[in-house]
Design a protein around this motif. Structure first.
Motif, short mmCIF file in Angstrom:
data_model
loop_
_atom_site.label_atom_id
_atom_site.label_comp_id
_atom_site.label_asym_id
_atom_site.label_seq_id
_atom_site.Cartn_x
_atom_site.Cartn_y
_atom_site.Cartn_z
N PHE A 1 -3.79 -80.36 -38.15
CA PHE A 1 -4.90 -80.95 -37.73
C PHE A 1 -5.85 -79.78 -37.56
O PHE A 1 -7.09 -79.90 -37.76
CB PHE A 1 -4.78 -81.65 -36.42
N ASP A 2 -5.44 -78.67 -36.83
CA ASP A 2 -6.12 -77.60 -36.29
C ASP A 2 -6.65 -76.99 -37.62
O ASP A 2 -7.72 -76.37 -37.58
CB ASP A 2 -5.32 -76.63 -35.33
N LEU B 1 -9.41 -78.94 -39.32
CA LEU B 1 -10.68 -78.85 -38.37
C LEU B 1 -11.30 -77.55 -38.50
O LEU B 1 -12.52 -77.39 -38.92
CB LEU B 1 -10.23 -79.10 -37.04
N PRO C 1 2.16 -81.82 -37.24
CA PRO C 1 1.15 -82.45 -37.28
C PRO C 1 -0.23 -81.84 -36.75
O PRO C 1 -1.25 -81.82 -37.32
CB PRO C 1 1.33 -83.78 -36.73
N PHE C 2 -0.01 -81.48 -35.67
CA PHE C 2 -1.15 -80.57 -34.66
C PHE C 2 -1.73 -79.28 -35.39
O PHE C 2 -2.59 -78.90 -35.39
CB PHE C 2 -0.85 -80.52 -33.22
#
Length: 559
Positions: A407-408, A411, A403-404
């Motif tokens: 997200f990165d 973004l 998930p991160f």
């Protein structure tokens, strides 16, 4: 009058009024912690679902059956081994007397200081083909490599033996506590009915201790399925090694997530079994008085057998590996005080200290929330937070990276489109995401230590603090934390040492060029530089002795 006044001052109304000044804050913090611990599991499930059926079909037709059978065989061997050694040793040191029993009842805990992969390095140096034993055997007999048979240490059975030697103390500690709490009535009644000591143990004492023993065995099993260092070094293909291979060697993130989901399902099943076993299987002494079992004096051959049975796990699980690693370190050409090793040690201590502080702080929020608002809602939050202990480090790593990383990437794409700025990976590959993985993995240990201390505090202490005008924050800061300082220090120490030993999550999630002692030991051992691996392994073992010493002191006072 005093009792009546107390009942008025400390009424539920008073508790609700105190909760307005901070109880809601602890509810938010506790549920934030609980949901953070569940996030990796949900992410693994979603990543596996979007991985496509092609990947799982390919895995099912190639490696999945092998992973399943090997993992099941390893779990079975470890469960049987830890049950036999842990239960047998606990019964002997608790219910009998023989030479050296006082020393052995404490020394039997010492193998907990070792990670299983460190033990694997030591025994490979001893038992492998170029090792000490086989080299001496060939030199004495003149045999060639094909002239004799010798057990293969790099095998499923070898990995199981390493895990049994370091995990049996889980069963030993819980079984010993259960035997100490048993009354002599039922056992003596069985003897009076004509049963010998062995039959009375098997039919009475063992069933009464079954919940504690089952909990210890299941803890050992969960540690087994989470192990990566031992099985990876021995070349044993389990789900843990499959996740790492799929992620790094094959670059198949979907396959890694689907393997992680399989392992997660197995781990959570074990967690449910452990909880249901602990919750339903309860045995109580039916008499009015609790008379502890008088220890039986052993002599002759029985005494020798008892000494042998209890001494062998200590020798094989602690004394021999320490001696071997110490001798190996002389030829290692590894300087513990060099700049590289200072960096390894600093990185390890930094990660362990940060993870310990943040994990214990989160555990305090959860435990204090349960204290403020006991009930189903707070119990569910604590249960969700505890699930991370049943989840292997590799699964947690995959569950946080997926998930991160998304997200990165999202973004970065948005920032480039809107402002022409590349943000790169802000969270993925950071120290703090790795610390979060440690927190999820070891939250149960910190919460258990904190709740153990909190249970000794009478509810009247909270009521007295409220009557003096303290809200939840003031009560926590001025009453709970000072009293629970020993429990907090114990929780900090347990998490610190567990993080020092953790390998799979560190390997997968560590920042670039950020290595720890565990990673260095694994790297050197993978390159067959066992003498070099001995140096960081000894440091990890020495740090692991700290909580073991505390446990040994407690064991010595429990009689």
């Amino acid at each position: 009058m005093t009792a009546a006044n107390d009942s008025i001052d400390y009424s539920p109304k008073g508790r609700r009024r105190g909760g307005k000044s901070g109880g809601g804050l602890f509810a938010v913090l506790a549920w934030a912690v609980a949901l953070s611990c569940v996030l990796p599991m949900l992410a693994v499930a979603l990543a596996a679902a979007f991985g496509g059926t092609e990947t799982i079909s390919h895995l099912a037709s190639t490696v999945l059956p092998g992973y399943s059978l090997t993992t099941l065989a390893l779990v079975t061997l470890v469960a049987l081994g830890t049950f036999a050694i842990g239960t047998g040793a606990a019964w002997l040191v608790t219910m009998t007397r023989f030479p050296g029993v006082r020393f052995l009842e404490v020394a039997l805990v010492l193998p907990l200081a070792f990670p299983a992969y460190v033990l694997a390095y030591a025994y490979t140096h001893i038992l492998d083909h170029p090792g000490i034993v086989q080299s001496a055997l060939r030199e004495v007999t003149g045999w060639g490599p094909r002239d004799y048979w010798f057990p293969e240490i790099r095998s499923t059975a070898g990995a199981a033996a390493m895990l049994v030697l370091v995990l049996y103390p889980y069963v030993y500690l819980l079984a010993r506590a259960a035997f100490l709490q048993q009354s002599s009535g039922a056992f003596l009644a069985a003897r009076a009915l004509g049963k010998n000591a062995w039959a009375a143990f098997w039919m009475v004492s063992l069933p009464m201790a079954r919940p504690a023993i089952a909990s210890g065995v299941l803890l050992a099993v969960m540690e087994t399925i989470a192990d990566f260092g031992t099985v990876s070094y021995f070349g044993v293909q389990t789900f843990a090694t499959g996740i790492y291979t799929s992620w790094f060697s094959l670059g198949d993130r979907g396959g890694a997530a689907q393997l992680a989901l399989c392992l997660l399902g197995f781990a959570l099943t074990l967690a449910v079994v452990e909880r249901s076993t602990r919750g339903r299987a309860k045995y109580h002494h039916a008499g009015k008085h609790h008379n502890q079992m008088p220890p039986a004096e052993l002599g002759g051959i029985k005494s020798a057998v008892a000494v042998f049975f209890c001494a062998v796990p200590v020798i094989l699980g602690f004394l021999l590996p320490v001696a071997v690693l110490f001798l190996m370190s002389f030829d290692s050409e590894q300087n513990l005080f060099s700049r590289r090793y200072i960096d390894f040690t600093t990185n390890s201590i930094t990660l362990a200290a940060a993870a310990a502080v943040l994990t214990v702080a989160a555990a305090v929020c959860l435990g204090f929330y349960q204290r403020l608002r006991p009930g189903r809602v707070s119990s569910v939050a604590a249960y969700l937070a505890r699930l991370g202990y049943a989840v292997p480090g590799g699964v947690i790593a995959v569950g946080l990276i997926v998930p991160f990383a998304a997200f990165d990437n999202a973004l970065d794409a948005w920032m480039r489109e809107m402002f022409g700025i590349r943000t790169g990976l802000l969270v993925t590959g950071s120290i703090w995401l790795l610390v979060a993985a440690y927190g999820v993995r070891f939250m149960a240990a910190a919460l258990g230590a904190y709740e153990g201390g909190q249970a000794t505090m009478h509810a009247n202490m909270d009521a007295a603090a409220r009557s003096l005008g303290q809200g939840p924050l003031g009560m926590l800061r001025r009453v709970h934390l000072p009293i629970l300082t020993p429990s907090l220090l114990t929780a900090l120490l347990i998490v610190f040492v567990d993080v020092m030993k953790e390998l799979p999550a560190t390997l997968i999630m560590r920042p670039f060029n950020f290595d720890t002692l565990a990673v260095q030991a694994h790297r050197l051992a993978a390159d067959e530089r066992l003498e070099g691996a001995a140096v960081p392994s000894l440091v990890i073992m020495a740090v692991g002795l700290l909580p073991v010493i505390l446990i040994c002191r407690q064991v010595g006072r429990q009689r």
